[in-house]
Design a protein around this motif. Structure first.
Motif, PDB file in Angstrom:
ATOM      1  N   GLY A 110      26.758 133.610  48.858  1.00  0.00           N
ATOM      2  CA  GLY A 110      27.944 134.245  48.281  1.00  0.00           C
ATOM      3  C   GLY A 110      29.252 133.688  48.790  1.00  0.00           C
ATOM      4  N   ILE A 111      29.232 132.503  49.412  1.00  0.00           N
ATOM      5  CA  ILE A 111      30.463 131.902  49.942  1.00  0.00           C
ATOM      6  C   ILE A 111      31.163 131.150  48.820  1.00  0.00           C
ATOM      7  CG2 ILE A 111      31.446 130.317  51.664  1.00  0.00           C
ATOM      8  CD1 ILE A 111      30.092 132.765  52.888  1.00  0.00           C
ATOM      9  N   LYS A 112      32.298 131.634  48.374  1.00  0.00           N
ATOM     10  CA  LYS A 112      33.050 130.966  47.309  1.00  0.00           C
ATOM     11  C   LYS A 112      33.888 129.841  47.916  1.00  0.00           C
ATOM     12  CE  LYS A 112      33.448 134.865  44.090  1.00  0.00           C
ATOM     13  NZ  LYS A 112      32.670 135.881  44.801  1.00  0.00           N
ATOM     14  N   TYR A 113      33.757 128.652  47.329  1.00  0.00           N
ATOM     15  CA  TYR A 113      34.523 127.523  47.864  1.00  0.00           C
ATOM     16  C   TYR A 113      35.667 127.168  46.909  1.00  0.00           C
ATOM     17  CZ  TYR A 113      31.652 124.629  44.704  1.00  0.00           C
ATOM     18  OH  TYR A 113      31.027 124.092  43.609  1.00  0.00           O
ATOM     19  N   TYR A 114      36.711 126.533  47.467  1.00  0.00           N
ATOM     20  CA  TYR A 114      37.878 126.157  46.684  1.00  0.00           C
ATOM     21  C   TYR A 114      37.605 124.851  45.934  1.00  0.00           C
ATOM     22  CZ  TYR A 114      39.967 129.387  50.048  1.00  0.00           C
ATOM     23  OH  TYR A 114      40.240 130.473  50.831  1.00  0.00           O
ATOM     24  N   GLY A 115      38.498 124.553  44.984  1.00  0.00           N
ATOM     25  CA  GLY A 115      38.335 123.339  44.190  1.00  0.00           C
ATOM     26  C   GLY A 115      38.350 122.068  45.015  1.00  0.00           C
ATOM     27  N   ASN A 116      39.143 122.063  46.113  1.00  0.00           N
ATOM     28  CA  ASN A 116      39.245 120.839  46.913  1.00  0.00           C
ATOM     29  C   ASN A 116      38.185 120.751  48.012  1.00  0.00           C
ATOM     30  OD1 ASN A 116      40.187 122.776  48.657  1.00  0.00           O
ATOM     31  ND2 ASN A 116      41.874 121.535  49.452  1.00  0.00           N
ATOM     32  N   SER A 117      37.323 121.784  48.123  1.00  0.00           N
ATOM     33  CA  SER A 117      36.317 121.770  49.196  1.00  0.00           C
ATOM     34  C   SER A 117      35.381 120.580  49.082  1.00  0.00           C
ATOM     35  CB  SER A 117      35.494 123.064  49.182  1.00  0.00           C
ATOM     36  OG  SER A 117      36.290 124.171  49.530  1.00  0.00           O
ATOM     37  N   VAL A 118      35.007 120.232  47.842  1.00  0.00           N
ATOM     38  CA  VAL A 118      34.096 119.093  47.631  1.00  0.00           C
ATOM     39  C   VAL A 118      34.723 117.824  48.181  1.00  0.00           C
ATOM     40  CG1 VAL A 118      32.944 117.649  45.912  1.00  0.00           C
ATOM     41  CG2 VAL A 118      32.998 120.123  45.617  1.00  0.00           C
ATOM     42  N   LEU A 119      35.994 117.616  47.857  1.00  0.00           N
ATOM     43  CA  LEU A 119      36.685 116.395  48.301  1.00  0.00           C
ATOM     44  C   LEU A 119      36.854 116.373  49.818  1.00  0.00           C
ATOM     45  CD1 LEU A 119      37.642 114.013  46.660  1.00  0.00           C
ATOM     46  CD2 LEU A 119      39.941 114.983  46.658  1.00  0.00           C
ATOM     47  N   VAL A 120      37.235 117.518  50.386  1.00  0.00           N
ATOM     48  CA  VAL A 120      37.447 117.619  51.835  1.00  0.00           C
ATOM     49  C   VAL A 120      36.162 117.279  52.596  1.00  0.00           C
ATOM     50  CG1 VAL A 120      37.847 119.246  53.733  1.00  0.00           C
ATOM     51  CG2 VAL A 120      39.352 119.258  51.748  1.00  0.00           C
ATOM     52  N   LEU A 121      35.045 117.910  52.204  1.00  0.00           N
ATOM     53  CA  LEU A 121      33.779 117.693  52.914  1.00  0.00           C
ATOM     54  C   LEU A 121      33.226 116.300  52.646  1.00  0.00           C
ATOM     55  CD1 LEU A 121      32.033 121.174  52.520  1.00  0.00           C
ATOM     56  CD2 LEU A 121      33.496 120.343  54.354  1.00  0.00           C
ATOM     57  N   THR A 122      33.509 115.737  51.467  1.00  0.00           N
ATOM     58  CA  THR A 122      33.090 114.359  51.180  1.00  0.00           C
ATOM     59  C   THR A 122      33.816 113.389  52.097  1.00  0.00           C
ATOM     60  OG1 THR A 122      32.704 114.942  48.872  1.00  0.00           O
ATOM     61  CG2 THR A 122      32.869 112.604  49.384  1.00  0.00           C
ATOM     62  N   HIS A 123      35.116 113.573  52.247  1.00  0.00           N
ATOM     63  CA  HIS A 123      35.889 112.737  53.176  1.00  0.00           C
ATOM     64  C   HIS A 123      35.295 112.827  54.583  1.00  0.00           C
ATOM     65  CE1 HIS A 123      39.195 110.969  51.001  1.00  0.00           C
ATOM     66  NE2 HIS A 123      39.504 112.121  50.423  1.00  0.00           N
ATOM     67  N   PHE A 124      34.971 114.050  55.004  1.00  0.00           N
ATOM     68  CA  PHE A 124      34.442 114.242  56.353  1.00  0.00           C
ATOM     69  C   PHE A 124      33.115 113.505  56.540  1.00  0.00           C
ATOM     70  CE2 PHE A 124      31.444 116.643  59.029  1.00  0.00           C
ATOM     71  CZ  PHE A 124      32.015 116.371  60.262  1.00  0.00           C
ATOM     72  N   ILE A 125      32.168 113.680  55.604  1.00  0.00           N
ATOM     73  CA  ILE A 125      30.855 113.029  55.733  1.00  0.00           C
ATOM     74  C   ILE A 125      31.000 111.514  55.654  1.00  0.00           C
ATOM     75  CG2 ILE A 125      28.601 112.706  54.620  1.00  0.00           C
ATOM     76  CD1 ILE A 125      28.799 115.277  56.182  1.00  0.00           C
ATOM     77  N   ASN A 126      31.841 111.039  54.743  1.00  0.00           N
ATOM     78  CA  ASN A 126      32.079 109.598  54.631  1.00  0.00           C
ATOM     79  C   ASN A 126      32.620 109.037  55.943  1.00  0.00           C
ATOM     80  OD1 ASN A 126      32.334 107.131  52.895  1.00  0.00           O
ATOM     81  ND2 ASN A 126      34.473 107.374  53.446  1.00  0.00           N
ATOM     82  N   TYR A 127      33.547 109.782  56.538  1.00  0.00           N
ATOM     83  CA  TYR A 127      34.140 109.356  57.814  1.00  0.00           C
ATOM     84  C   TYR A 127      33.100 109.387  58.929  1.00  0.00           C
ATOM     85  CZ  TYR A 127      37.622 108.886  61.477  1.00  0.00           C
ATOM     86  OH  TYR A 127      38.341 108.431  62.543  1.00  0.00           O
ATOM     87  N   LEU A 128      32.277 110.429  58.931  1.00  0.00           N
ATOM     88  CA  LEU A 128      31.248 110.578  59.971  1.00  0.00           C
ATOM     89  C   LEU A 128      30.230 109.437  59.893  1.00  0.00           C
ATOM     90  CD1 LEU A 128      30.604 112.666  62.210  1.00  0.00           C
ATOM     91  CD2 LEU A 128      28.991 113.703  60.632  1.00  0.00           C
ATOM     92  N   LEU A 129      29.849 109.062  58.681  1.00  0.00           N
ATOM     93  CA  LEU A 129      28.860 107.991  58.511  1.00  0.00           C
ATOM     94  C   LEU A 129      29.428 106.625  58.886  1.00  0.00           C
ATOM     95  CD1 LEU A 129      27.200 108.968  55.101  1.00  0.00           C
ATOM     96  CD2 LEU A 129      26.273 109.273  57.398  1.00  0.00           C
ATOM     97  N   SER A 130      30.747 106.486  58.787  1.00  0.00           N
ATOM     98  CA  SER A 130      31.346 105.180  59.070  1.00  0.00           C
ATOM     99  C   SER A 130      31.839 105.042  60.495  1.00  0.00           C
ATOM    100  CB  SER A 130      32.527 104.936  58.118  1.00  0.00           C
ATOM    101  OG  SER A 130      33.552 105.883  58.366  1.00  0.00           O
ATOM    102  N   ASP A 131      31.723 106.127  61.283  1.00  0.00           N
ATOM    103  CA  ASP A 131      32.250 106.077  62.653  1.00  0.00           C
ATOM    104  C   ASP A 131      31.231 106.646  63.614  1.00  0.00           C
ATOM    105  OD1 ASP A 131      34.220 105.703  64.685  1.00  0.00           O
ATOM    106  OD2 ASP A 131      34.552 107.847  64.677  1.00  0.00           O
ATOM    107  N   ALA A 132      30.749 105.814  64.542  1.00  0.00           N
ATOM    108  CA  ALA A 132      29.692 106.258  65.469  1.00  0.00           C
ATOM    109  C   ALA A 132      30.233 106.589  66.858  1.00  0.00           C
ATOM    110  CB  ALA A 132      28.630 105.172  65.593  1.00  0.00           C
ATOM    111  N   THR A 133      31.568 106.648  67.000  1.00  0.00           N
ATOM    112  CA  THR A 133      32.130 106.851  68.339  1.00  0.00           C
ATOM    113  C   THR A 133      32.014 108.285  68.824  1.00  0.00           C
ATOM    114  OG1 THR A 133      34.279 107.177  67.325  1.00  0.00           O
ATOM    115  CG2 THR A 133      33.790 104.983  68.123  1.00  0.00           C
ATOM    116  N   TYR A 134      31.510 109.204  67.962  1.00  0.00           N
ATOM    117  CA  TYR A 134      31.383 110.596  68.377  1.00  0.00           C
ATOM    118  C   TYR A 134      30.327 110.764  69.455  1.00  0.00           C
ATOM    119  CZ  TYR A 134      34.311 111.814  64.445  1.00  0.00           C
ATOM    120  OH  TYR A 134      35.365 111.930  63.585  1.00  0.00           O
ATOM    121  N   GLU A 135      29.525 109.710  69.704  1.00  0.00           N
ATOM    122  CA  GLU A 135      28.476 109.820  70.719  1.00  0.00           C
ATOM    123  C   GLU A 135      29.053 110.171  72.086  1.00  0.00           C
ATOM    124  OE1 GLU A 135      26.274 106.220  70.633  1.00  0.00           O
ATOM    125  OE2 GLU A 135      25.500 106.565  68.620  1.00  0.00           O
ATOM    126  N   LYS A 136      30.313 109.799  72.339  1.00  0.00           N
ATOM    127  CA  LYS A 136      30.898 110.071  73.653  1.00  0.00           C
ATOM    128  C   LYS A 136      31.076 111.572  73.906  1.00  0.00           C
ATOM    129  CE  LYS A 136      35.711 109.408  72.137  1.00  0.00           C
ATOM    130  NZ  LYS A 136      36.931 108.642  72.346  1.00  0.00           N
TER     131      LYS A 136
END
Length: 915
Positions: free
Chosen positions: A468-494
């Motif tokens: 029942g969690i309603k998401y906003y119109g830009n949620s898809v774009l926001v989370l896509t940017h985040f996942i794309n960024y996460l997949l392209s950057d491995a420095t979070y291991e620190k």
């Protein structure tokens, strides 16, 4: 000022004035003219500044330069303009490995080893690449060579020689002749001297492919050169020749089985290259796109790939890996090109029937898909925008660091829950802004970005339907940017060492959102065929919290269990959507599943959520009514089970939960409106009553307090348990002790701050202030006469002298006089009068401290010790002066760690302490 400094200052000044839409940057000619330098001198200095990372370089004709800081400030403007430029903006030094798909993903470790092989002084290290046919060993070997050139390890014109050992596997003499060269007359046909590959590769690289086909004698001939760098041509007997050659070896076989041990010992770096099917889906997708892009350029035509073709290419285990994939793609284009000629269209359309016949046969693969649409590839559109250097991500990492610091502060009780929740969402928004700015329009049309976008949209729809969690119109774009960024950057291991702590806090503070976040990660991993960093769970938890404005942390939890493959899920989904919140978790119970199996799932779920407010379980038939028996040890609060679940009943119960009605009221009133029955199981009936004793300085003192209390509670039905103070303070009411015992009271030297359980300080007990609280707590456990006897015994036993006698080995009369003098001196130094209860606390604390020091068991750690030493140097000096007599008498030295605890004790009573 040096010429380099003059050039840098001028670039900095002129860059600020540039209108990027009219002019790309500054040329070496401009700089030379303005500073009255020769053009080649200006060009040399500009390139030096670029290598130092101070300016950026745009590879066009002519080459342009810009100040890096100005470029970063106007990054968005540069990105927009760069779309029309046929150039590549470069920041810092080029890294050839960035051309390798997966260089910062599945091949990150391999790339690191390859770079080590190239950069190791003075002449690099031999490296062996292992992998199946077609995985890209030859391409990676070429990149090692290019990387060595880019870092200056070898000359720009250094040779790169390739030799396939399979060609001479059965002729060791010819193999030696090719490797080492030969002199005239060595064998028939040797009519002149000929240098070998070692001399040809001098100063550069020799790539020996299929090295497993090198016979043992061939391997042995390389030993001497690998060890000492010397060799002779075939037929030579005179002086040794020398060459500086770096080696790359490659094989498709197990080196332990095919290469001699002595040869393997001379290759320090061995790199395994994964097969195509073992690479993450987003990397396979990018490879497919790139290879079709090459064909589009070659043909001068746009290519449209059908959804079915894309899924078959992604899901089929191609035996020849990347090499075979390239051939399959060329084959499909060739097949489709026949239709173009006949139909005279300008778009090459790739259909399932254009693939090789064997790839059309698997119907399961054809029917299944990754929720991707077809792919349109332009033959002339530029895909690359700006190449961002890692330095450009610093502001993103700073926000991530701030988030982790915030969690540490909350975990150590430096900030309260309200401040934590507020700041966490502020940092979430800041982090989101940063990554969207970094990605803004850079990847928006890329095949990987759109594939992720399709998956995210699908996942958010599932989450909306389930919870029942309603998401906003830009949620898809926001989370896509985040996942794309996460997949392209491995420095979070620190941050990996802190993630466990952060996840623990999230689970406690945002329990429902944490469950949803884990579900989202699970769905994305399945659909993108990738393993996400746990940073994703943190981000999704906070993001879901930002979508749900209401605070649901104090709500009663509820679950639905029903027979059938989706009965429970369907009811929970409808109820959650109509309620607009995640109220119900569903457990579907197929007919073949036993009650024991479903209960294991339920138990696992309940162990990971807060059940202190109780749990309501909605079931569909009587066989599930008895499940509470396996839950009483897990659930902290009351349990209610309602039978004959319907959507109407779920909505009624859900509404009452959201109105914060008491659990028993919810179930009794809900069944009156619905044809249901219920069972109510009151909590705590099997848990033994207990009093906890605790001490800030360790469990030893807590045990001694317990022993003294035990004399007061001789035959009563209440357990006295010494317990670790730091665990109580850190875990709060969620600590295991409160699940196992019905804790009535905590007695100790410092309050652990658990508001649900009354606390009685040791000094109040000694001062006779505990009678009312004790009477209230003991009522219902023992009769009034026994309560009076216990209170009398406490008054008698808990005199200061008697407490000290129990807590220490020291003479209580003597130590009280000495500590009283020290505390009096400390009051005088600080200029503050201590209250009686603070003095009693200090008498006890200091006496126990002196015993520790005498026994050589001081406390050696104190939170933020360096900060304490810097901020409270005067207080430390006052304590050392006040306690100097005690130190002399007992021949001890009071360490700063112990002084820290004295400060904490005083500060807990006097908040405006100014030393």
């Amino acid at each position: 000022m040096t010429n380099k400094e003059r050039v840098f200052n001028l670039v900095k000044d002129l860059s600020k004035e540039i209108n990027i839409k009219e002019k790309k940057g500054l040329t070496a000619q401009e700089i030379a003219k303005k500073l009255n330098l020769k053009r080649n001198v200006a060009s040399h200095l500009l390139n030096e500044l670029y290598k130092e990372g101070k300016i950026i370089k745009i590879n066009t004709r002519p080459v342009y330069f810009l100040d890096k800081e100005v470029y970063e400030k106007k990054a968005k403007e540069f990105k927009e303009t760069a779309k029309t430029l046929d150039s590549t903006v470069k920041v810092s030094n080029d890294d050839p490995f960035t051309k390798l798909i997966g260089y910062n993903g599945s091949l990150k470790t391999q790339v690191k080893l390859c770079k080590s092989a190239a950069s190791y002084p003075p002449n690099g290290l031999p490296i062996l690449l292992i992998g199946n046919t077609g995985v890209g060993k030859s391409y990676i070997a070429q990149l090692i060579y290019e990387y060595a050139k880019s870092i200056g390890a070898i000359d720009e014109n250094a040779p790169y020689v390739i030799f396939n050992c399979a060609e001479y596997a059965n002729n060791p003499e010819l193999l030696s002749a090719n490797l080492f060269g030969y002199v005239k007359g060595t064998f028939t046909g040797a009519d002149k001297d000929k240098p070998g590959l070692l001399e040809e590769a001098n100063g550069g690289y020799l790539f020996l492919d299929e090295v497993h086909r090198l016979p043992p004698e061939g391997q042995e001939k390389l030993f001497l050169f690998l060890d000492k760098g010397i060799f002779r041509r075939l037929g030579e007997t005179g002086n040794w020749r020398t060459a500086k050659v770096r080696f790359i070896f490659a094989t498709t076989e197990d080196p332990e089985q095919t290469l001699t041990k002595t040869f393997l010992r001379r290759i320090p770096l061995v790199v395994n290259i994964p097969s195509l099917y073992d690479r993450p889906l987003h990397e396979r997708l990018q490879l497919i796109y790139n290879f079709y892009k090459n064909e589009a350029k070659n043909l001068g035509m746009d290519i449209l790939i059908s959804k079915q073709v894309l899924n078959v290419l992604l899901k089929t285990k191609i035996s020849g890996n990347i090499g075979k994939l390239i051939n399959v793609i060329k084959y499909s284009c060739a097949q489709a090109y026949n239709h173009v000629i006949r139909e005279k269209t300008n778009i090459l359309r790739i259909h399932l029937y254009d693939l090789p016949r064997e790839m059309q046969a698997d119907l399961d693969i054809i029917k299944s898909n990754f929720h991707f649409n077809g792919m349109l590839i332009s033959h002339n559109r530029k895909d690359e925008d700006l190449i961002w250097d890692k330095e450009d991500n610093k502001d993103v990492y700073e926000v991530v660091s701030k988030i982790f610091v915030l969690f540490e502060k909350y975990s150590s009780r430096e900030i309260n829950a309200d401040s934590f929740k507020k700041d966490a969402l502020i940092y979430l928004n800041e982090f989101t802004d940063k990554i969207i700015f970094k990605n803004d329009n850079t990847y928006i049309d890329s095949i990987v970005f759109n594939a992720i976008k399709n998956v995210i949209e699908n996942v958010l729809n599932i989450i909306q339907n389930m919870y029942g969690i309603k998401y906003y119109g830009n949620s898809v774009l926001v989370l896509t940017h985040f996942i794309n960024y996460l997949l392209s950057d491995a420095t979070y291991e620190k941050y990996s060492e802190n993630i466990t702590m952060v996840l623990r806090v999230l689970k406690n503070v945002f329990p429902k959102e944490f469950i949803i976040a884990n579900k989202m990660v699970e769905l994305i991993e399945v659909n993108l065929d990738v393993k996400l960093n746990q940073i994703a769970v943190i981000y999704f938890t906070l993001y879901i919290k930002s979508l749900t404005k209401s605070d649901n942390t104090n709500l009663i939890n509820s679950i639905i269990i029903a027979h059938g493959y989706s009965t429970a899920s369907s009811i929970a989904s409808v109820a959650n959507r109509l309620l607009g919140q995640f109220v119900f978790e569903a457990f579907d119970m197929p007919i073949e599943m036993s009650t024991q199996e479903i209960m294991l799932k339920v138990q696992d779920y309940l162990k990971n959520i807060d059940t202190s407010k109780g749990i309501i379980i909605l079931v569909d038939m009587g066989s599930l009514e008895e499940i509470y028996k396996s839950l009483t040890d897990i659930v902290e609060g009351d349990i209610a089970i309602i039978n004959n679940i319907t959507t109407q009943l779920a909505l009624d119960v859900g509404n009452r939960i959201l109105q914060n009605q008491p659990l028993e009221q919810i179930v009794t009133e809900a069944i009156q409106k619905n044809s249901s029955s219920y069972r109510f199981i009151k909590s705590q009936k099997n848990r033994e009553n207990a009093i906890l004793t605790t001490c800030v300085t360790g469990i030893g003192t807590a045990v001694k307090i317990k022993d003294l209390l035990k004399e007061c509670f001789t035959n009563e039905d209440i357990e006295i348990i010494p317990y670790d103070y730091s665990r109580l303070k850190g875990n709060g009411i969620k600590d295991e002790i409160f699940k196992n015992f019905n804790v009535k009271l905590i007695i100790g030297t410092a309050d652990p701050g658990i508001k649900e359980i009354p606390y009685l300080s040791l000094e109040d007990l000694i001062a006779g202030k505990g009678e009312v609280l004790l009477s209230k707590i003991l009522r219902g456990i023992v009769d009034d006469e026994t309560i009076q006897q216990i209170n009398q015994t406490i008054v008698r036993l808990f005199s200061l002298q008697n407490v000290l006698q129990h807590l220490t080995i020291l003479n209580p009369d003597k130590i009280i006089v000495q500590v009283e003098k020290a505390i009096s001196d400390l009051e005088r130094f600080i200029g503050v009068r201590f209250s009686n209860d603070l003095k009693i606390s200090l008498y006890i604390h200091v006496s126990v401290m002196i015993e520790r020091l005498v026994m050589k068991e001081p406390i050696t750690s104190y939170s933020n010790l360096k900060e304490f030493e810097q901020c409270h140097r005067q207080f430390i000096d006052f304590v050392k002066a006040s306690f100097s007599v005690i130190e002399e008498t007992y021949k001890v030295d009071i360490p700063t760690t112990e002084i820290g605890f004295i400060y904490d004790l005083i500060y807990s009573k006097i908040k405006n302490l100014a030393v």
